[in-house]
Design a protein around this motif. Structure first.
Motif, PDB file in Angstrom:
ATOM      1  N   PRO A 166       0.649  -1.257   0.039  1.00 18.11           N
ATOM      2  CA  PRO A 166      -0.204   0.086   0.019  1.00 18.11           C
ATOM      3  C   PRO A 166       0.906   1.203  -0.096  1.00 18.11           C
ATOM      4  O   PRO A 166       0.151   2.425   0.133  1.00 18.11           O
ATOM      5  N   PHE A 167       2.090   1.223  -0.279  1.00 21.02           N
ATOM      6  CA  PHE A 167       2.946   2.453  -0.256  1.00 21.02           C
ATOM      7  C   PHE A 167       2.848   3.068  -1.544  1.00 21.02           C
ATOM      8  O   PHE A 167       3.455   2.517  -2.406  1.00 21.02           O
ATOM      9  N   PRO A 168       2.593   4.213  -1.756  1.00 16.88           N
ATOM     10  CA  PRO A 168       2.469   4.953  -2.923  1.00 16.88           C
ATOM     11  C   PRO A 168       3.775   5.468  -3.658  1.00 16.88           C
ATOM     12  O   PRO A 168       3.963   5.809  -4.597  1.00 16.88           O
ATOM     13  N   ARG A 169       4.913   5.449  -2.699  1.00 16.72           N
ATOM     14  CA  ARG A 169       6.137   6.044  -3.241  1.00 16.72           C
ATOM     15  C   ARG A 169       7.280   5.077  -3.171  1.00 16.72           C
ATOM     16  O   ARG A 169       7.185   4.221  -2.343  1.00 16.72           O
ATOM     17  N   ASP A 170       8.546   5.415  -3.906  1.00 19.17           N
ATOM     18  CA  ASP A 170       9.653   4.449  -3.560  1.00 19.17           C
ATOM     19  C   ASP A 170       9.881   4.644  -2.145  1.00 19.17           C
ATOM     20  O   ASP A 170       9.664   5.553  -1.454  1.00 19.17           O
ATOM     21  N   GLY A 171      10.689   3.770  -1.926  1.00 16.95           N
ATOM     22  CA  GLY A 171      11.035   3.705  -0.617  1.00 16.95           C
ATOM     23  C   GLY A 171      12.731   3.438  -0.448  1.00 16.95           C
ATOM     24  O   GLY A 171      13.575   3.274  -1.203  1.00 16.95           O
ATOM     25  N   HIS A 172      13.220   3.465   0.785  1.00 19.76           N
ATOM     26  CA  HIS A 172      14.762   3.256   1.139  1.00 19.76           C
ATOM     27  C   HIS A 172      14.721   1.994   2.145  1.00 19.76           C
ATOM     28  O   HIS A 172      13.788   2.086   2.965  1.00 19.76           O
ATOM     29  N   ARG A 173      15.697   1.128   1.960  1.00 19.89           N
ATOM     30  CA  ARG A 173      16.210   0.049   2.652  1.00 19.89           C
ATOM     31  C   ARG A 173      17.541   0.454   3.387  1.00 19.89           C
ATOM     32  O   ARG A 173      18.557   0.634   2.516  1.00 19.89           O
ATOM     33  N   HIS A 174      17.553   0.545   4.606  1.00 16.28           N
ATOM     34  CA  HIS A 174      18.752   0.612   5.301  1.00 16.28           C
ATOM     35  C   HIS A 174      18.952  -0.528   6.310  1.00 16.28           C
ATOM     36  O   HIS A 174      17.877  -1.258   6.649  1.00 16.28           O
ATOM     37  N   SER A 175      20.110  -1.247   6.534  1.00 17.42           N
ATOM     38  CA  SER A 175      20.301  -2.363   7.194  1.00 17.42           C
ATOM     39  C   SER A 175      21.476  -2.171   8.296  1.00 17.42           C
ATOM     40  O   SER A 175      22.207  -1.427   8.037  1.00 17.42           O
ATOM     41  N   LEU A 176      21.129  -2.946   9.129  1.00 15.95           N
ATOM     42  CA  LEU A 176      22.110  -3.202  10.354  1.00 15.95           C
ATOM     43  C   LEU A 176      22.603  -4.717  10.314  1.00 15.95           C
ATOM     44  O   LEU A 176      21.962  -5.616  10.464  1.00 15.95           O
TER      45      LEU A 176
END
Length: 182
Positions: A166-176
């Motif tokens: 349901p997310f209308p925009r691109d996203g960022h993935r950050h990782s630890l």
């Protein structure tokens, strides 16, 4: 459930306590979700009408062992006040990755609550689930505050993800990586 995580006091902010949600948290939870900024970034706001069902699902998720939602409270001298939520989700047996999420109540933003809560949750996740190799923190590209929280929590930017309902925009993935915490 008697689990309780802590984030220490800083020179500018009281300590935090992270613990499973309880019945007496629900009114403060509903109040936090009245914030239009929080509603913008969350898929399922909690209302007075559904708060009991929300708590039942949250407890069932703990019992299932795949999603662990914590109430984040300021640990004051006289009381504890709800300031945020931190959640570990998409935990699978022997899975190499899981996801963390969070929100901060309007009255607590800008005081370092989210990075301290995410850090405490991340440490707990790696201690509890030794098979985890990494944790991911996802957010939409138009949420620079979440980028700052990820960075302050030690999460490293990995990639831009395409929009996915349901997310209308691109996203960022950050990782630890687990190796950076253990």
């Amino acid at each position: 459930m008697s689990i309780e995580l802590r984030a220490l006091t800083t020179p500018s902010a009281p300590g935090l306590v992270l613990r499973p949600w309880r019945d007496d948290d629900l009114d403060a939870l509903v109040e936090a979700y009245r914030d239009p900024v929080l509603q913008r970034w969350t898929r399922y706001p909690v209302t007075d009408a559904d708060k009991g069902q929300w708590l039942k699902r949250t407890r069932r998720d703990w019992d299932d062992g795949r999603r662990f939602s914590f109430a984040v409270l300021e640990d004051g001298v006289d009381c504890r006040r709800l300031v945020a939520q931190a959640v570990l989700k998409r935990v699978t047996p022997a899975g190499p990755a899981a996801e963390v999420g969070y929100w901060t109540a309007a009255w607590a933003r800008g005081r370092g609550v989210a990075p301290r809560a995410v850090t405490a949750l991340s440490r707990w996740a790696f201690e509890q689930f030794t098979e985890l190799e990494r944790l991911d923190l996802l957010h939409q590209v138009d949420n620079p505050a979440s980028c700052r929280v990820a960075e302050k929590s030690g999460y490293v930017f990995q990639e831009v993800l395409p929009a996915y309902p349901p997310f209308p925009r691109d996203g960022h993935r950050h990782s630890l990586a687990a190796s950076s915490v253990r």
